[in-house]
Write a protein that holds these residues in place. Structure first.
Motif, mmCIF file in Angstrom:
data_model
loop_
_atom_site.group_PDB
_atom_site.id
_atom_site.type_symbol
_atom_site.label_atom_id
_atom_site.label_comp_id
_atom_site.label_asym_id
_atom_site.label_seq_id
_atom_site.Cartn_x
_atom_site.Cartn_y
_atom_site.Cartn_z
ATOM 1 N N ALA A 250 36.990 77.748 51.250
ATOM 2 C CA ALA A 250 37.369 79.266 50.771
ATOM 3 C C ALA A 250 37.800 79.899 51.930
ATOM 4 O O ALA A 250 38.171 80.983 51.920
ATOM 5 C CB ALA A 250 35.903 79.613 50.505
ATOM 6 N N ASP A 251 38.653 79.271 52.997
ATOM 7 C CA ASP A 251 38.907 80.021 54.335
ATOM 8 C C ASP A 251 40.529 80.838 53.562
ATOM 9 O O ASP A 251 40.910 80.121 52.812
ATOM 10 C CB ASP A 251 39.664 79.137 55.226
ATOM 11 N N PRO A 252 40.324 82.092 53.926
ATOM 12 C CA PRO A 252 41.824 82.773 53.169
ATOM 13 C C PRO A 252 43.112 82.209 53.187
ATOM 14 O O PRO A 252 43.983 82.538 52.508
ATOM 15 C CB PRO A 252 41.803 84.136 54.168
ATOM 16 N N ALA A 253 43.346 81.161 54.269
ATOM 17 C CA ALA A 253 44.546 80.713 54.371
ATOM 18 C C ALA A 253 44.754 79.710 53.094
ATOM 19 O O ALA A 253 46.007 79.433 52.756
ATOM 20 C CB ALA A 253 44.529 79.694 55.517
ATOM 21 N N ARG A 427 36.072 86.073 49.534
ATOM 22 C CA ARG A 427 36.820 86.088 48.319
ATOM 23 C C ARG A 427 36.304 86.446 47.188
ATOM 24 O O ARG A 427 36.997 87.091 46.330
ATOM 25 C CB ARG A 427 36.950 84.168 47.906
ATOM 26 N N GLN A 428 34.829 86.327 46.860
ATOM 27 C CA GLN A 428 34.218 87.358 45.705
ATOM 28 C C GLN A 428 34.311 88.659 45.942
ATOM 29 O O GLN A 428 34.735 89.209 44.943
ATOM 30 C CB GLN A 428 32.794 86.864 45.833
ATOM 31 N N GLU A 451 45.707 87.812 58.907
ATOM 32 C CA GLU A 451 47.231 87.545 58.337
ATOM 33 C C GLU A 451 46.982 87.112 57.288
ATOM 34 O O GLU A 451 47.861 87.386 56.496
ATOM 35 C CB GLU A 451 47.898 86.735 59.588
ATOM 36 N N ASP A 452 46.143 86.099 56.879
ATOM 37 C CA ASP A 452 46.073 85.363 55.514
ATOM 38 C C ASP A 452 45.514 86.393 54.438
ATOM 39 O O ASP A 452 46.110 86.342 53.430
ATOM 40 C CB ASP A 452 45.104 84.274 55.625
ATOM 41 N N PHE A 457 46.611 89.112 49.812
ATOM 42 C CA PHE A 457 46.296 90.273 48.891
ATOM 43 C C PHE A 457 46.880 91.770 48.968
ATOM 44 O O PHE A 457 46.980 92.366 47.979
ATOM 45 C CB PHE A 457 44.781 90.579 49.518
ATOM 46 N N GLY A 458 47.798 91.899 49.787
ATOM 47 C CA GLY A 458 48.492 92.823 50.008
ATOM 48 C C GLY A 458 49.759 93.107 49.260
ATOM 49 O O GLY A 458 50.224 92.062 48.635
ATOM 50 N N GLN A 459 50.284 94.251 48.822
ATOM 51 C CA GLN A 459 51.565 94.218 47.983
ATOM 52 C C GLN A 459 52.666 95.089 49.160
ATOM 53 O O GLN A 459 53.850 94.610 48.736
ATOM 54 C CB GLN A 459 51.276 95.350 46.924
ATOM 55 N N ARG A 460 52.246 95.845 49.917
ATOM 56 C CA ARG A 460 52.900 96.533 50.914
ATOM 57 C C ARG A 460 52.417 96.420 52.284
ATOM 58 O O ARG A 460 51.034 96.535 52.351
ATOM 59 C CB ARG A 460 53.344 97.870 50.536
ATOM 60 N N LEU A 461 53.083 96.326 53.265
ATOM 61 C CA LEU A 461 52.736 96.132 54.837
ATOM 62 C C LEU A 461 52.815 97.289 55.732
ATOM 63 O O LEU A 461 54.119 97.548 55.555
ATOM 64 C CB LEU A 461 52.682 94.769 55.283
#
Length: 471
Positions: A250-253, A427-428, A451-452, A457-461
């Motif tokens: 489940a790590d964001p990577a 994640r949940q 960073e992951d 999840f992001g659309q713009r940074l």
């Protein structure tokens, strides 16, 4: 007993009346060793730390026996272990804001540790205070109050204080949460040096990178029980239990990239924003539009103004220059914040159930919708009878998310909302948050050091640096 045995924990349990929150755990730590405790929020990790320290919340009792450098005491004998605080056993707590005195400047608080615990004369204590804060990148923090620090800066201050007493046994509870990569690695190296110098570290973390970097041994907890143990390298590389495999996977990577949302009209416009703290410029001439449905991620080192920007946009801080223009017709409660330190956003003497009911009633939210949200966040309803300090940081952050969504915000400023959560809960929580934003068309301003998470999840940074911002 061996001279290098720093800690022996025998059959440590934690109970709330007849309810067992942590089943009997036994383990030891020798000089030079690191033991990592891994598990999802609410697994009992912080309860274990508090039981070892003799610092459990009222209403909780500990059983078993603790030995620190050969000094034995019943786990219930809090006075015996409190006498060891600072010079024998140190704690880097999960909530740095609760560990600092809000009405005293940072420098005198650190000097006090050096004088009273290390027994240094005032002049030497002042010199070491300056040196230690400088090493942690906190030169200006000595003259500041805790409430003037960013979450990451407060975390580094508390880490510096925890190590200042010279304790050979250090319990570090989520020591790198809310830190950017540079300072996460700095704290990891600090912990490594404790073990290398003949001390021992009991590490509680959700960050698999930190656990892997420190090595040593690992214990995996679930629901207050030990389910797996072994060397950290073996557990991370080839976990035996399905739950451990799920936790690591489940790590964001490993998350899939979330689909880009449909965006609409601007919710908020910022024009020519500027803000300074003292002589330091955080940003100037900042122009920013946030549209309905948009997910904007803000990243950058601790203390560069990310949280300040969000607070200015929400009207919680006043800009030095420029203006923030809200879309016409927005309700006064349409702009909401999910705080990095959730404990500070709850009334300490009110039950969590009462706080949630207040929010639902204020915003006209059906209680059934709140219950569905809590179920989606895998929160046990029995937690709601407790007060904020009686649940884990990860559990409280998920409850805070369920509460803020009652307001049906047009713009949600989420300040490091997952830094206290294990990968499964991250994640949940982000799935629920993203679904809620998509459903309502709300804009999201997300601050994260991960960073992951930013990538998937992001659309713009938007990036903050020590010299301002870049897009």
């Amino acid at each position: 007993m061996s001279q290098d045995m720093l800690l022996q924990a025998q059959d440590i349990g934690v109970h709330a009346g007849a309810q067992t929150l942590l089943r009997e755990l036994s383990f030891s730590l020798r000089a030079g060793e690191v033991l990592t405790i891994l598990g999802e929020s609410g697994a009992g990790k912080s309860l274990l730390a508090d039981a070892l320290m003799g610092n459990l919340a009222p209403g909780l009792t500990a059983t078993g026996e603790v030995s620190v450098r050969g000094t034995r005491s019943a786990a219930s004998d809090t006075r015996a272990r409190r006498a060891l605080w600072g010079h024998q056993i140190g704690l880097l707590p999960q909530e740095p804001t609760l560990a600092l005195n809000a009405v005293r400047r940072v420098g005198p608080q650190l000097e006090e540790v050096l004088r009273l615990v290390r027994k240094l004369p005032p002049g030497e204590a002042a010199g070491q205070c300056a040196t230690r804060l400088s090493e942690a990148g906190l030169d200006a923090a000595a003259a500041q109050y805790p409430w003037q620090l960013s979450g990451g800066m407060a975390q580094r201050v508390v880490a510096t204080m925890a190590l200042a007493g010279g304790a050979s046994l250090l319990i570090a509870d989520e020591p790198t949460k809310g830190l950017d990569t540079h300072w996460r690695d700095h704290v990891t190296d600090m912990l490594r040096r404790v073990a290398a110098a003949g001390g021992a570290v009991l590490l509680i973390t959700h960050d698999l990178r930190v656990a892997g970097a420190l090595g040593g041994r690992m214990m995996v907890l679930r629901g207050g029980e030990l389910i797996e143990s072994g060397t950290t390298a073996d557990v991370l590389a080839a976990p035996r239990e399905a739950y451990t495999r799920e936790l690591i996977a489940a790590d964001p990577a490993h998350w899939p990239v979330r689909a880009a949302p449909v965006t609409g009209m601007p919710v908020l416009r910022a024009r020519g924003l500027a803000k300074r703290f003292g002589e330091r410029r955080l940003f100037a001439g900042l122009n920013l539009d946030l549209h309905a449905g948009e997910r904007l991620v803000v990243q950058g080192p601790s203390g560069t103004g990310k949280s300040t920007l969000g607070n200015v946009l929400l009207g919680l801080l006043k800009a030095d220059a420029g203006e923030v223009i809200r879309a016409p017709g927005l309700a006064a409660t349409a702009l909401q914040k999910l705080y990095q330190d959730p404990v500070a956003s709850f009334a300490p003497s009110r039950s969590l159930l009462g706080s949630l009911q207040d929010a639902a009633r204020l915003h006209g939210e059906a209680w059934s919708a709140v219950e569905a949200r809590l179920a989606g966040l895998k929160l046990d309803a029995c937690l709601l009878a407790r007060r904020p300090h009686q649940v884990s940081g990860g559990e409280l952050q998920r409850i805070a998310l369920a509460r803020v969504l009652c307001a049906r915000p047009a713009l949600l400023f989420a300040d490091e909302p997952t830094s206290r959560l294990d990968p499964i809960s991250q994640r949940q929580a982000l799935q629920l948050l993203g679904d809620a934003m998509d459903e309502t068309g709300a804009a999201l301003l997300l601050v994260t050091h991960d960073e992951d998470i930013a990538r998937v999840f992001g659309q713009r940074l938007q990036r903050f640096t020590g010299e301002g911002i870049t897009t």
